[in-house]
Design an enzyme around this catalytic site. Structure first.
Site, PDB file in Angstrom:
ATOM      1  N   HIS A   5       2.679 -27.262 -44.516  1.00  0.00           N
ATOM      2  CA  HIS A   5       3.289 -28.199 -43.562  1.00  0.00           C
ATOM      3  C   HIS A   5       3.841 -29.411 -44.308  1.00  0.00           C
ATOM      4  O   HIS A   5       3.659 -30.553 -43.901  1.00  0.00           O
ATOM      5  CB  HIS A   5       2.247 -28.630 -42.518  1.00  0.00           C
ATOM      6  CG  HIS A   5       2.843 -29.167 -41.252  1.00  0.00           C
ATOM      7  ND1 HIS A   5       3.305 -28.365 -40.238  1.00  0.00           N
ATOM      8  CD2 HIS A   5       3.073 -30.444 -40.832  1.00  0.00           C
ATOM      9  CE1 HIS A   5       3.768 -29.108 -39.251  1.00  0.00           C
ATOM     10  NE2 HIS A   5       3.653 -30.378 -39.602  1.00  0.00           N
ATOM     11  N   ASP A  40       1.024 -22.484 -43.102  1.00  0.00           N
ATOM     12  CA  ASP A  40       1.004 -23.801 -42.450  1.00  0.00           C
ATOM     13  C   ASP A  40      -0.381 -24.054 -41.859  1.00  0.00           C
ATOM     14  O   ASP A  40      -0.802 -23.363 -40.936  1.00  0.00           O
ATOM     15  CB  ASP A  40       2.067 -23.853 -41.354  1.00  0.00           C
ATOM     16  CG  ASP A  40       2.314 -25.255 -40.816  1.00  0.00           C
ATOM     17  OD1 ASP A  40       1.340 -26.019 -40.690  1.00  0.00           O
ATOM     18  OD2 ASP A  40       3.479 -25.573 -40.518  1.00  0.00           O
ATOM     19  N   SER A  60       8.476 -30.603 -37.897  1.00  0.00           N
ATOM     20  CA  SER A  60       7.244 -30.907 -37.178  1.00  0.00           C
ATOM     21  C   SER A  60       7.584 -31.594 -35.855  1.00  0.00           C
ATOM     22  O   SER A  60       8.313 -31.024 -35.042  1.00  0.00           O
ATOM     23  CB  SER A  60       6.325 -31.756 -38.066  1.00  0.00           C
ATOM     24  OG  SER A  60       5.012 -31.787 -37.562  1.00  0.00           O
TER      25      SER A  60
END
Length: 302
Positions: free
Chosen positions: A281, A253, A105
């Site tokens: 995610h 995601d 991320s």
């Protein structure tokens, strides 16, 4: 001999908590976590698999998370470059000249920054559940929240379910430890997506331990402020990256839909994109940490 060493290093006057697992003579993998998440966001199973594959593994608490120092952001605002400098300080503190750099991320954007601006420290690059570090997602988010038509040049905004969760979370009480843990647990549940099973006990441990280890649990929100500061150093073309690059992205995601990963891989010469069916995610699904670790082992053997 494999061992675990926990120590503090210094970066720009801040103390950062770090952990090294594995034999110091083995090739190093530096794990860089995402927004507002300390080192334990990298599951122990993932770390153990990498160590078993012949690597030493470094993970650390970002500034404003875990046992690392907190910052008065209003007085001393920081940028992605500062977070990247923290990562370099971790390498220096452990005597590592260059590492296989892996970011998840926001950590994926930090890893890209290092591959562009400090290529001497990056043996290979892996970006997980990330997107191009120079892509400003703010306008797309704003249009989605306002119910406006997306711009054709926008990468897709988060899934409606995640945006609805953010609206609910803003109304949830979060004054006590229990209230904050409940709200953050629900965030991880939504981020996991609806396809792979959600490991709620692991998520609850992550949320509780993150809260309990933090000097100031509210300080982690500074990462959102830093991630939105689009400085010129983030706009350098990713085509300048020479490190062998792997992009890992889940098909489900809800925060950064798959086109974010596809766009990142398209911008880096020779990058390979590996999609993980059903992954959202998070790493918070049974068996997923080992699955991702095996992809990393395959990539770091170059």
């Amino acid at each position: 001999m494999n061992s675990t060493e926990r120590t503090f290093v210094t970066s720009a006057g801040l103390r950062l908590w770090t952990e090294r697992s594995g034999a110091p003579e083995d090739p190093a993998i530096l794990l860089i976590m995402g927004t507002a998440t300390p080192a334990i966001g990298w599951p122990a199973e993932l770390v153990e698999t990498l160590v078993g594959g012949g690597h030493q593994v470094l993970r650390f608490d970002h500034r404003d998370t875990g046992r690392s120092d907190c910052v008065d952001f209003a007085t001393h605002p920081y940028t992605l470059a500062d977070l990247a400098a923290d990562a370099v300080a971790v390498l220096d503190g452990h005597g590592v000249t260059a590492a296989h750099v892996v970011g998840a991320s926001l950590g994926g954007a930090i890893a890209q920054w290092l591959a562009v601006h400090r290529p001497d420290r990056v043996r290979t690059l892996t970006a997980i559940m990330s997107g191009p570090m120079g892509a400003d997602a703010g306008p797309a988010w704003a249009r989605a929240l306002a119910g406006q038509t997306p711009d054709p040049d926008d990468l897709p905004p988060p899934a409606p379910r995640f945006l609805e969760h953010l609206a609910r979370k803003a109304r949830m009480p979060r004054t006590t430890r229990e209230e904050r843990i409940a709200a953050d647990l629900e965030t991880w549940r939504v981020l996991n997506g609806d396809v792979l099973p959600f490991d709620e006990p692991a998520a609850r441990r992550l949320v509780a331990d993150s809260y309990d280890s933090a000097g100031d649990p509210a300080a982690a929100a500074n990462h959102d402020l830093a991630s939105r500061r689009m400085t010129d150093d983030r706009r350098v073309p990713l085509s300048s990256i020479t490190a062998p690059t792997l992009v890992v992205h889940g098909t489900e995601d809800p925060l950064r839909p798959l086109p974010h990963g596809e766009a990142l891989a398209a911008q880096i010469p020779g990058a390979r994109l590996r999609t993980v069916p059903g992954m959202g995610h998070t790493f918070l699904s049974p068996g997923l940490p080992r699955r991702v670790a095996e992809l990393l082992l395959e990539h770091t053997m170059v």
